[in-house]
Design a protein around this motif. Structure first.
Motif, PDB file in Angstrom:
ATOM      1  N   MET A   1       0.757  -1.149   0.090  1.00 39.31           N
ATOM      2  CA  MET A   1       0.087  -0.144  -0.080  1.00 39.31           C
ATOM      3  C   MET A   1       0.731   1.279  -0.067  1.00 39.31           C
ATOM      4  SD  MET A   1      -2.732   1.437   2.788  1.00 39.31           S
ATOM      5  CE  MET A   1      -3.299  -0.257   3.416  1.00 39.31           C
ATOM      6  N   SER A   2       0.678   2.245  -0.669  1.00 42.07           N
ATOM      7  CA  SER A   2       1.414   3.466  -1.121  1.00 42.07           C
ATOM      8  C   SER A   2       1.144   4.290   0.192  1.00 42.07           C
ATOM      9  CB  SER A   2       0.820   4.050  -2.213  1.00 42.07           C
ATOM     10  OG  SER A   2      -0.162   4.750  -2.156  1.00 42.07           O
ATOM     11  N   LEU A   3       2.126   5.091   0.715  1.00 45.52           N
ATOM     12  CA  LEU A   3       1.946   6.133   1.753  1.00 45.52           C
ATOM     13  C   LEU A   3       0.873   7.114   1.647  1.00 45.52           C
ATOM     14  CD1 LEU A   3       5.714   6.600   3.013  1.00 45.52           C
ATOM     15  CD2 LEU A   3       3.785   4.800   3.881  1.00 45.52           C
ATOM     16  N   GLY A   4       0.705   7.291   0.329  1.00 42.44           N
ATOM     17  CA  GLY A   4      -0.257   8.247  -0.241  1.00 42.44           C
ATOM     18  C   GLY A   4      -1.761   7.732   0.343  1.00 42.44           C
ATOM     19  N   ILE A   5      -2.070   6.654  -0.001  1.00 38.46           N
ATOM     20  CA  ILE A   5      -3.192   5.961   0.394  1.00 38.46           C
ATOM     21  C   ILE A   5      -3.290   6.096   1.708  1.00 38.46           C
ATOM     22  CG2 ILE A   5      -4.750   3.938   0.340  1.00 38.46           C
ATOM     23  CD1 ILE A   5      -4.558   5.398  -2.312  1.00 38.46           C
ATOM     24  N   VAL A   6      -2.368   5.432   2.637  1.00 37.31           N
ATOM     25  CA  VAL A   6      -2.287   5.562   4.116  1.00 37.31           C
ATOM     26  C   VAL A   6      -2.654   7.013   4.668  1.00 37.31           C
ATOM     27  CG1 VAL A   6      -0.867   5.357   6.077  1.00 37.31           C
ATOM     28  CG2 VAL A   6      -0.768   3.660   4.227  1.00 37.31           C
ATOM     29  N   PHE A   7      -1.827   7.965   4.262  1.00 41.25           N
ATOM     30  CA  PHE A   7      -2.284   9.363   4.246  1.00 41.25           C
ATOM     31  C   PHE A   7      -3.748   9.746   4.232  1.00 41.25           C
ATOM     32  CE2 PHE A   7      -2.274  14.050   3.637  1.00 41.25           C
ATOM     33  CZ  PHE A   7      -1.219  14.612   4.764  1.00 41.25           C
ATOM     34  N   LEU A   8      -4.177   9.518   2.978  1.00 38.25           N
ATOM     35  CA  LEU A   8      -5.657   9.990   2.845  1.00 38.25           C
ATOM     36  C   LEU A   8      -6.697   9.040   3.887  1.00 38.25           C
ATOM     37  CD1 LEU A   8      -5.665   9.954  -0.958  1.00 38.25           C
ATOM     38  CD2 LEU A   8      -5.843  11.921   0.687  1.00 38.25           C
ATOM     39  N   SER A   9      -6.186   7.939   4.027  1.00 41.59           N
ATOM     40  CA  SER A   9      -7.144   6.966   4.846  1.00 41.59           C
ATOM     41  C   SER A   9      -7.218   7.508   6.295  1.00 41.59           C
ATOM     42  CB  SER A   9      -6.578   5.577   4.938  1.00 41.59           C
ATOM     43  OG  SER A   9      -7.254   4.771   5.800  1.00 41.59           O
TER      44      SER A   9
ATOM     45  N   ALA B   1       6.366  -5.338  12.494  1.00 40.56           N
ATOM     46  CA  ALA B   1       6.719  -5.169  11.458  1.00 40.56           C
ATOM     47  C   ALA B   1       6.161  -4.274  10.451  1.00 40.56           C
ATOM     48  CB  ALA B   1       7.015  -6.563  10.675  1.00 40.56           C
ATOM     49  N   GLU B   2       4.707  -4.351  10.510  1.00 33.78           N
ATOM     50  CA  GLU B   2       3.802  -3.500   9.814  1.00 33.78           C
ATOM     51  C   GLU B   2       2.828  -2.715  10.605  1.00 33.78           C
ATOM     52  OE1 GLU B   2       3.291  -6.075   5.492  1.00 33.78           O
ATOM     53  OE2 GLU B   2       2.077  -6.443   7.189  1.00 33.78           O
TER      54      GLU B   2
ATOM     55  N   VAL C   1       2.180  -1.940   4.763  1.00 32.81           N
ATOM     56  CA  VAL C   1       2.546  -0.671   5.203  1.00 32.81           C
ATOM     57  C   VAL C   1       3.715  -0.987   6.459  1.00 32.81           C
ATOM     58  CG1 VAL C   1       2.177   1.439   6.162  1.00 32.81           C
ATOM     59  CG2 VAL C   1       0.356   0.274   5.028  1.00 32.81           C
ATOM     60  N   LYS C   2       4.924  -1.067   5.704  1.00 30.57           N
ATOM     61  CA  LYS C   2       6.099  -1.267   6.634  1.00 30.57           C
ATOM     62  C   LYS C   2       6.422  -0.150   7.461  1.00 30.57           C
ATOM     63  CE  LYS C   2      10.233  -0.828   4.606  1.00 30.57           C
ATOM     64  NZ  LYS C   2      11.498  -1.113   3.783  1.00 30.57           N
ATOM     65  N   VAL C   3       6.605  -0.585   8.840  1.00 29.65           N
ATOM     66  CA  VAL C   3       7.153   0.266   9.753  1.00 29.65           C
ATOM     67  C   VAL C   3       8.787   0.955   9.710  1.00 29.65           C
ATOM     68  CG1 VAL C   3       7.523   0.654  12.364  1.00 29.65           C
ATOM     69  CG2 VAL C   3       5.858  -0.863  11.826  1.00 29.65           C
ATOM     70  N   ASP C   4       8.615   2.212   9.318  1.00 35.67           N
ATOM     71  CA  ASP C   4       9.890   2.771   9.117  1.00 35.67           C
ATOM     72  C   ASP C   4       9.524   4.373   9.502  1.00 35.67           C
ATOM     73  OD1 ASP C   4       8.594   3.953   6.903  1.00 35.67           O
ATOM     74  OD2 ASP C   4       9.726   2.484   5.561  1.00 35.67           O
ATOM     75  N   VAL C   5      10.553   5.275   9.247  1.00 37.67           N
ATOM     76  CA  VAL C   5      10.551   6.766   9.893  1.00 37.67           C
ATOM     77  C   VAL C   5       9.390   7.229   8.843  1.00 37.67           C
ATOM     78  CG1 VAL C   5      11.691   8.714   9.575  1.00 37.67           C
ATOM     79  CG2 VAL C   5      12.809   6.668  10.390  1.00 37.67           C
TER      80      VAL C   5
ATOM     81  N   THR D   1       5.738   6.288   9.679  1.00 32.32           N
ATOM     82  CA  THR D   1       5.590   6.741  10.922  1.00 32.32           C
ATOM     83  C   THR D   1       5.327   8.216  10.995  1.00 32.32           C
ATOM     84  OG1 THR D   1       6.964   5.223  11.945  1.00 32.32           O
ATOM     85  CG2 THR D   1       6.469   7.133  13.262  1.00 32.32           C
ATOM     86  N   LEU D   2       6.078   9.047  10.350  1.00 38.44           N
ATOM     87  CA  LEU D   2       5.611  10.642   9.855  1.00 38.44           C
ATOM     88  C   LEU D   2       4.334  10.554   9.133  1.00 38.44           C
ATOM     89  CD1 LEU D   2       9.269  11.743   9.377  1.00 38.44           C
ATOM     90  CD2 LEU D   2       7.791  11.902  11.565  1.00 38.44           C
ATOM     91  N   THR D   3       3.846   9.763   8.139  1.00 37.05           N
ATOM     92  CA  THR D   3       2.926   9.894   7.418  1.00 37.05           C
ATOM     93  C   THR D   3       1.655   9.669   8.191  1.00 37.05           C
ATOM     94  OG1 THR D   3       4.110   8.943   5.472  1.00 37.05           O
ATOM     95  CG2 THR D   3       1.668   8.749   5.704  1.00 37.05           C
ATOM     96  N   TYR D   4       1.654   8.799   9.243  1.00 36.22           N
ATOM     97  CA  TYR D   4       0.659   8.481  10.207  1.00 36.22           C
ATOM     98  C   TYR D   4       0.452   9.778  11.064  1.00 36.22           C
ATOM     99  CZ  TYR D   4      -0.568   3.590   9.202  1.00 36.22           C
ATOM    100  OH  TYR D   4      -0.819   2.475   8.525  1.00 36.22           O
ATOM    101  N   PHE D   5       1.632  10.011  11.703  1.00 36.19           N
ATOM    102  CA  PHE D   5       1.458  11.409  12.551  1.00 36.19           C
ATOM    103  C   PHE D   5       0.927  12.492  12.023  1.00 36.19           C
ATOM    104  CE2 PHE D   5       5.181   9.878  15.743  1.00 36.19           C
ATOM    105  CZ  PHE D   5       4.219   9.009  16.017  1.00 36.19           C
ATOM    106  N   GLY D   6       1.395  12.978  10.674  1.00 33.70           N
ATOM    107  CA  GLY D   6       0.893  13.906   9.819  1.00 33.70           C
ATOM    108  C   GLY D   6      -0.461  14.080   9.629  1.00 33.70           C
ATOM    109  N   ALA D   7      -0.976  12.783   8.955  1.00 36.95           N
ATOM    110  CA  ALA D   7      -2.185  12.362   8.539  1.00 36.95           C
ATOM    111  C   ALA D   7      -3.406  12.513   9.900  1.00 36.95           C
ATOM    112  CB  ALA D   7      -2.426  11.223   7.877  1.00 36.95           C
ATOM    113  N   GLU D   8      -2.811  12.150  11.130  1.00 33.77           N
ATOM    114  CA  GLU D   8      -3.616  12.127  12.143  1.00 33.77           C
ATOM    115  C   GLU D   8      -4.039  13.565  12.621  1.00 33.77           C
ATOM    116  OE1 GLU D   8      -1.971   7.708  13.234  1.00 33.77           O
ATOM    117  OE2 GLU D   8      -1.233   9.520  14.291  1.00 33.77           O
TER     118      GLU D   8
END
Length: 249
Positions: free
Chosen positions: A1-9, A79-80, A85-89, A92-99
């Protein structure tokens, strides 16, 4: 899954969370609404339904909706963050910013829905209370402890039983949040989510709310730091407790 999809979700899910959550507080707190003076129990159930809706909306990204949940998964050693969605920097920043962005946007839409009632409400505290939490008795150390405990319960239960909020399921997460609210929400209003408090507080500061007063920045670090500490502790304990139980059996 792309980080863009994660961000929008996560943006849409967290926006739904704060739109409905701040909305129930507005309905109870602001003068002249149909739900005025509905009481704290109405607020706790409204927030539970807000969580239920947000988890459904953001299911594709694991429906974290909360930096404390994301941090809990990180320190737990997952791990995800969600399938694919792999756990990495970057993630992590994508989730924080989107939230944070989603929480801000949901609060703005809530203000639009209740604009006339915000204009009609004379109490500055009631207006701020729609957006962010505040303590019943102001004591920074004890308020911080309350937020740590409440968020620990949230993250520990989610990670122990479901892995992610979407893994546990919308109804179970919603009932968990209602339970935390009615049991532990009295002292501080149970932010248990840094984005849920900080995003709407920023909205309160920026929006042209008639007679709004201070955004209470002196208290604002409590519902950020407390949930982050509680989330990290919940993530650690969700990893340690099964090991202890297995070793003891």
């Amino acid at each position: 899954m792309s980080l863009g999809i994660v961000f929008l979700s996560e943006v849409f899910g967290t926006a739904m969370l704060t739109l409905l959550g701040c909305g129930v507080v507005a309905n109870v707190a602001l003068r002249g609404t149909k739900g005025n003076s509905g009481g704290f129990l109405m607020v706790t159930w409204g927030w539970g339904i807000a969580v239920f809706s947000g988890v459904f909306v953001a299911a594709k990204s694991g429906a974290h909706l909360n930096p404390a949940v994301t941090l809990g998964l990180l320190v737990n050693g997952k791990a995800e963050y969600a399938p694919g969605v792999k756990v990495d920097v970057a993630s992590t920043l994508t989730y924080f910013g989107a939230e944070l962005l989603g929480a801000f946007l949901g609060a703005v839409v809530c203000w639009l829905a209740y604009k006339q009632h915000f204009d009609d409400e004379p109490a500055q505290a009631s207006k701020l209370g729609v957006f962010s939490t505040g303590p019943a008795i102001r004591s920074n150390p004890w308020n911080l402890i309350t937020e740590i405990i409440g968020t620990f319960v949230l993250v520990f239960v989610i990670l122990t039983l479901g892995g992610t909020p979407s893994g546990l399921g919308p109804l179970a997460v919603a009932l968990l949040v209602v339970g935390i609210g009615v049991s532990l929400g009295g002292p501080t209003g149970y932010a248990i989510n840094p984005a849920r408090d900080l995003g709407p507080r920023i909205a309160h500061a920026l929006l042209p709310i008639k007679g709004k007063g201070s955004s209470d920045w002196a208290y604002s670090w409590i519902p950020v730091v407390g949930p982050l500490v509680g989330g990290a502790l919940g993530g650690i304990m969700a990893r340690v407790v099964p090991i202890i139980v297995t070793a003891a059996s």
